[in-house]
Design a protein around this motif. Structure first.
Motif, PDB file in Angstrom:
ATOM      1  N   ILE A  67       0.835  -1.208   0.000  1.00  0.00           N
ATOM      2  CA  ILE A  67       0.000   0.000   0.000  1.00  0.00           C
ATOM      3  C   ILE A  67       0.868   1.255   0.000  1.00  0.00           C
ATOM      4  O   ILE A  67       0.546   2.255  -0.639  1.00  0.00           O
ATOM      5  N   ALA A  68       1.995   1.191   0.701  1.00  0.00           N
ATOM      6  CA  ALA A  68       2.870   2.361   0.824  1.00  0.00           C
ATOM      7  C   ALA A  68       3.398   2.825  -0.529  1.00  0.00           C
ATOM      8  O   ALA A  68       3.712   4.015  -0.706  1.00  0.00           O
ATOM      9  N   LYS A  69       3.491   1.915  -1.483  1.00  0.00           N
ATOM     10  CA  LYS A  69       3.987   2.281  -2.812  1.00  0.00           C
ATOM     11  C   LYS A  69       3.050   3.255  -3.518  1.00  0.00           C
ATOM     12  O   LYS A  69       3.452   3.965  -4.436  1.00  0.00           O
ATOM     13  N   LYS A  70       1.786   3.296  -3.074  1.00  0.00           N
ATOM     14  CA  LYS A  70       0.806   4.190  -3.680  1.00  0.00           C
ATOM     15  C   LYS A  70       0.733   5.540  -2.969  1.00  0.00           C
ATOM     16  O   LYS A  70      -0.056   6.396  -3.347  1.00  0.00           O
ATOM     17  N   THR A  71       1.538   5.701  -1.932  1.00  0.00           N
ATOM     18  CA  THR A  71       1.515   6.932  -1.133  1.00  0.00           C
ATOM     19  C   THR A  71       2.748   7.781  -1.402  1.00  0.00           C
ATOM     20  O   THR A  71       3.618   7.438  -2.207  1.00  0.00           O
ATOM     21  N   PHE A  72       2.841   8.885  -0.670  1.00  0.00           N
ATOM     22  CA  PHE A  72       3.961   9.811  -0.788  1.00  0.00           C
ATOM     23  C   PHE A  72       5.137   9.389   0.097  1.00  0.00           C
ATOM     24  O   PHE A  72       6.194  10.025   0.079  1.00  0.00           O
ATOM     25  N   ASN A  73       4.970   8.327   0.870  1.00  0.00           N
ATOM     26  CA  ASN A  73       5.987   7.930   1.846  1.00  0.00           C
ATOM     27  C   ASN A  73       7.394   7.758   1.284  1.00  0.00           C
ATOM     28  O   ASN A  73       8.361   8.235   1.889  1.00  0.00           O
ATOM     29  N   PRO A  74       7.557   7.045   0.159  1.00  0.00           N
ATOM     30  CA  PRO A  74       8.933   6.855  -0.344  1.00  0.00           C
ATOM     31  C   PRO A  74       9.661   8.161  -0.617  1.00  0.00           C
ATOM     32  O   PRO A  74      10.876   8.252  -0.425  1.00  0.00           O
ATOM     33  N   SER A  81      -0.140  16.625  -1.603  1.00  0.00           N
ATOM     34  CA  SER A  81       0.977  16.047  -2.361  1.00  0.00           C
ATOM     35  C   SER A  81       0.541  15.369  -3.651  1.00  0.00           C
ATOM     36  O   SER A  81       1.333  15.230  -4.579  1.00  0.00           O
ATOM     37  N   LYS A  82      -0.738  14.944  -3.719  1.00  0.00           N
ATOM     38  CA  LYS A  82      -1.172  14.270  -4.947  1.00  0.00           C
ATOM     39  C   LYS A  82      -1.357  15.256  -6.102  1.00  0.00           C
ATOM     40  O   LYS A  82      -1.433  14.851  -7.257  1.00  0.00           O
ATOM     41  N   TYR A  83      -1.427  16.539  -5.787  1.00  0.00           N
ATOM     42  CA  TYR A  83      -1.540  17.556  -6.826  1.00  0.00           C
ATOM     43  C   TYR A  83      -0.199  18.198  -7.143  1.00  0.00           C
ATOM     44  O   TYR A  83       0.056  18.579  -8.281  1.00  0.00           O
ATOM     45  N   ALA A  84       0.639  18.368  -6.110  1.00  0.00           N
ATOM     46  CA  ALA A  84       1.925  19.027  -6.334  1.00  0.00           C
ATOM     47  C   ALA A  84       2.886  18.687  -5.214  1.00  0.00           C
ATOM     48  O   ALA A  84       2.495  18.627  -4.049  1.00  0.00           O
ATOM     49  N   ASP A  85       4.148  18.467  -5.593  1.00  0.00           N
ATOM     50  CA  ASP A  85       5.195  18.307  -4.581  1.00  0.00           C
ATOM     51  C   ASP A  85       5.965  19.626  -4.538  1.00  0.00           C
ATOM     52  O   ASP A  85       5.676  20.487  -3.724  1.00  0.00           O
ATOM     53  N   THR A 102      -9.505  26.648   9.731  1.00  0.00           N
ATOM     54  CA  THR A 102      -8.617  25.627   9.170  1.00  0.00           C
ATOM     55  C   THR A 102      -8.915  25.470   7.683  1.00  0.00           C
ATOM     56  O   THR A 102     -10.059  25.251   7.295  1.00  0.00           O
ATOM     57  N   CYS A 103      -7.868  25.579   6.861  1.00  0.00           N
ATOM     58  CA  CYS A 103      -8.089  25.516   5.404  1.00  0.00           C
ATOM     59  C   CYS A 103      -7.677  24.183   4.793  1.00  0.00           C
ATOM     60  O   CYS A 103      -7.873  23.980   3.594  1.00  0.00           O
ATOM     61  N   SER A 104      -7.067  23.287   5.576  1.00  0.00           N
ATOM     62  CA  SER A 104      -6.543  22.026   5.041  1.00  0.00           C
ATOM     63  C   SER A 104      -5.572  22.357   3.905  1.00  0.00           C
ATOM     64  O   SER A 104      -4.625  23.101   4.112  1.00  0.00           O
ATOM     65  N   ASN A 105      -5.814  21.829   2.705  1.00  0.00           N
ATOM     66  CA  ASN A 105      -4.921  22.103   1.576  1.00  0.00           C
ATOM     67  C   ASN A 105      -5.467  23.170   0.628  1.00  0.00           C
ATOM     68  O   ASN A 105      -4.818  23.504  -0.363  1.00  0.00           O
ATOM     69  N   PHE A 106      -6.626  23.738   0.956  1.00  0.00           N
ATOM     70  CA  PHE A 106      -7.388  24.499  -0.033  1.00  0.00           C
ATOM     71  C   PHE A 106      -7.149  26.003   0.087  1.00  0.00           C
ATOM     72  O   PHE A 106      -8.048  26.781   0.442  1.00  0.00           O
ATOM     73  N   VAL A 107      -5.945  26.415  -0.248  1.00  0.00           N
ATOM     74  CA  VAL A 107      -5.570  27.818  -0.128  1.00  0.00           C
ATOM     75  C   VAL A 107      -6.345  28.680  -1.117  1.00  0.00           C
ATOM     76  O   VAL A 107      -6.801  29.773  -0.778  1.00  0.00           O
ATOM     77  N   GLY A 108      -6.508  28.210  -2.328  1.00  0.00           N
ATOM     78  CA  GLY A 108      -7.228  28.975  -3.336  1.00  0.00           C
ATOM     79  C   GLY A 108      -8.664  29.252  -2.928  1.00  0.00           C
ATOM     80  O   GLY A 108      -9.139  30.398  -2.994  1.00  0.00           O
ATOM     81  N   LEU A 142       3.737  25.892   2.724  1.00  0.00           N
ATOM     82  CA  LEU A 142       3.766  27.256   2.209  1.00  0.00           C
ATOM     83  C   LEU A 142       4.725  27.442   1.038  1.00  0.00           C
ATOM     84  O   LEU A 142       4.520  28.321   0.201  1.00  0.00           O
ATOM     85  N   VAL A 143       5.780  26.630   0.955  1.00  0.00           N
ATOM     86  CA  VAL A 143       6.686  26.787  -0.176  1.00  0.00           C
ATOM     87  C   VAL A 143       5.978  26.451  -1.491  1.00  0.00           C
ATOM     88  O   VAL A 143       6.355  26.947  -2.559  1.00  0.00           O
ATOM     89  N   LYS A 144       4.920  25.656  -1.419  1.00  0.00           N
ATOM     90  CA  LYS A 144       4.148  25.365  -2.628  1.00  0.00           C
ATOM     91  C   LYS A 144       3.377  26.607  -3.075  1.00  0.00           C
ATOM     92  O   LYS A 144       3.259  26.884  -4.273  1.00  0.00           O
ATOM     93  N   VAL A 145       2.843  27.348  -2.109  1.00  0.00           N
ATOM     94  CA  VAL A 145       2.141  28.590  -2.423  1.00  0.00           C
ATOM     95  C   VAL A 145       3.096  29.572  -3.089  1.00  0.00           C
ATOM     96  O   VAL A 145       2.701  30.351  -3.963  1.00  0.00           O
ATOM     97  N   ALA A 146       4.373  29.530  -2.718  1.00  0.00           N
ATOM     98  CA  ALA A 146       5.385  30.401  -3.324  1.00  0.00           C
ATOM     99  C   ALA A 146       5.599  30.099  -4.799  1.00  0.00           C
ATOM    100  O   ALA A 146       6.274  30.857  -5.502  1.00  0.00           O
ATOM    101  N   GLN A 147       5.015  29.017  -5.274  1.00  0.00           N
ATOM    102  CA  GLN A 147       5.121  28.643  -6.684  1.00  0.00           C
ATOM    103  C   GLN A 147       3.762  28.667  -7.367  1.00  0.00           C
ATOM    104  O   GLN A 147       3.577  28.095  -8.439  1.00  0.00           O
ATOM    105  N   GLY A 148       2.805  29.325  -6.697  1.00  0.00           N
ATOM    106  CA  GLY A 148       1.489  29.486  -7.291  1.00  0.00           C
ATOM    107  C   GLY A 148       0.575  28.296  -7.126  1.00  0.00           C
ATOM    108  O   GLY A 148      -0.510  28.257  -7.721  1.00  0.00           O
ATOM    109  N   VAL A 149       0.967  27.312  -6.327  1.00  0.00           N
ATOM    110  CA  VAL A 149       0.148  26.118  -6.094  1.00  0.00           C
ATOM    111  C   VAL A 149      -0.896  26.446  -5.036  1.00  0.00           C
ATOM    112  O   VAL A 149      -0.547  26.805  -3.907  1.00  0.00           O
ATOM    113  N   MET A 150      -2.158  26.323  -5.378  1.00  0.00           N
ATOM    114  CA  MET A 150      -3.235  26.705  -4.466  1.00  0.00           C
ATOM    115  C   MET A 150      -3.974  25.511  -3.869  1.00  0.00           C
ATOM    116  O   MET A 150      -4.923  25.693  -3.117  1.00  0.00           O
ATOM    117  N   ASN A 151      -3.572  24.300  -4.213  1.00  0.00           N
ATOM    118  CA  ASN A 151      -4.007  23.095  -3.502  1.00  0.00           C
ATOM    119  C   ASN A 151      -2.734  22.352  -3.130  1.00  0.00           C
ATOM    120  O   ASN A 151      -2.050  21.794  -3.987  1.00  0.00           O
TER     121      ASN A 151
END
Length: 264
Positions: free
Chosen positions: A46-53, A163-167, A122-128, A151-160
């Motif tokens: 199952i871990a192979k399908k996650t962000f863990n590695p 990890s499944k949308y953006a690293d 609380t916004c979870s991942n939904f900054v936009g 927050l470093v993702k927001v610095a690149q314009g990522v609004m969700n």
């Protein structure tokens, strides 16, 4: 929140496990030592399908949790819950939002910054969606406090920021490090870091942490303002559980003081 090389079990579930085992030992009248093995069926596969590695968690799943309470919700339900919280603040007459991604931000702000968390959202991942709805509801200011990995993702314009949308946690740091004199080898080292705490360690070692972080927070400010089209004053504070406050956008101190004065 786990030591390198140790079991990937967060402090809260580890404490809960220890407490329950202790109760069982006490009930059995046993005062000796105990070796406990935690096993998750099919965890390795199952871990192979996650962000863990990508985070350096190997050999199976990690055991997470910060409160001991599981709240299974769809993305739509999470967004609607955030909207309800925002409307509740509006109904109370609050014009200034204090926002966290989740429990880590709440804990850091309460324990390290000594702010009163009453009235936060609380916004979870939904900054936009957060920024859009704050403008729609007519708030005057919004202060977002979050871990550097988010927050470093927001610095690149990522609004969700899920990890499944953006690293993209290390790319901007690596680029800015080289812009500020780091060698290509150091840039590659930063790019290959598994966590933003590792990135911070390298930046401090190379003595370029402050100028790099200044540019990262400048980008955060730009993209937050771009989303709200200048209709609301926004600010962000980036922190690390290891290194404390890492950076603040230009209006962060002003809004922090405002929240201290308001007691919200």
């Amino acid at each position: 929140a786990c030591a390198v090389g140790g079991p990937a079990i967060n402090p809260t579930p580890r404490r809960m496990i220890t407490q329950e085992v202790g109760k069982a030992m006490e009930a059995a009248g046993y005062n000796g030592g105990m070796k406990l093995t935690i096993s998750i069926p099919a965890g390795v596969e199952i871990a192979k399908k996650t962000f863990n590695p990508r985070l350096g968690i190997i050999g199976g799943l990690s055991v997470l949790g910060t409160s001991g309470i599981v709240e299974p919700m769809s993305e739509k339900a999470l967004i609607e819950t955030m909207y309800v919280e925002i409307r509740a603040q509006k109904a109370r007459g609050n014009k200034n939002l204090l926002v966290f991604f989740g429990n880590y931000g709440e804990d850091f702000t309460r324990d390290e910054m000594k702010l009163d968390l009453e009235g936060h959202v609380t916004c979870s991942n939904f900054v936009g969606e957060l920024l859009d709805y704050a403008v729609y509801c007519g708030f005057e200011t919004l202060l977002l406090i979050g871990h550097s990995g988010k927050l470093v993702k927001v610095a690149q314009g990522v609004m969700n920021t899920h990890s499944k949308y953006a690293d993209c946690r290390t790319e901007l740091f690596a680029l800015e490090a080289m812009f500020h004199g780091a060698s290509v080898e150091v840039g590659r080292e930063i790019y290959g870091c598994l966590t933003t705490d590792e990135v911070t360690k390298v930046l401090k070692r190379e003595q370029i942490f402050e100028p790099v972080m200044d540019k990262v927070t400048e980008k955060i400010d730009f993209y937050m303002q771009h989303r709200v089209h200048g209709k609301i004053k926004t600010a962000a504070l980036m922190f690390s559980n290891v290194y404390g406050i890492l950076g603040k956008t230009k209006y962060a101190d002003e809004l922090i003081q405002l929240h201290k004065q308001k007691g919200v």
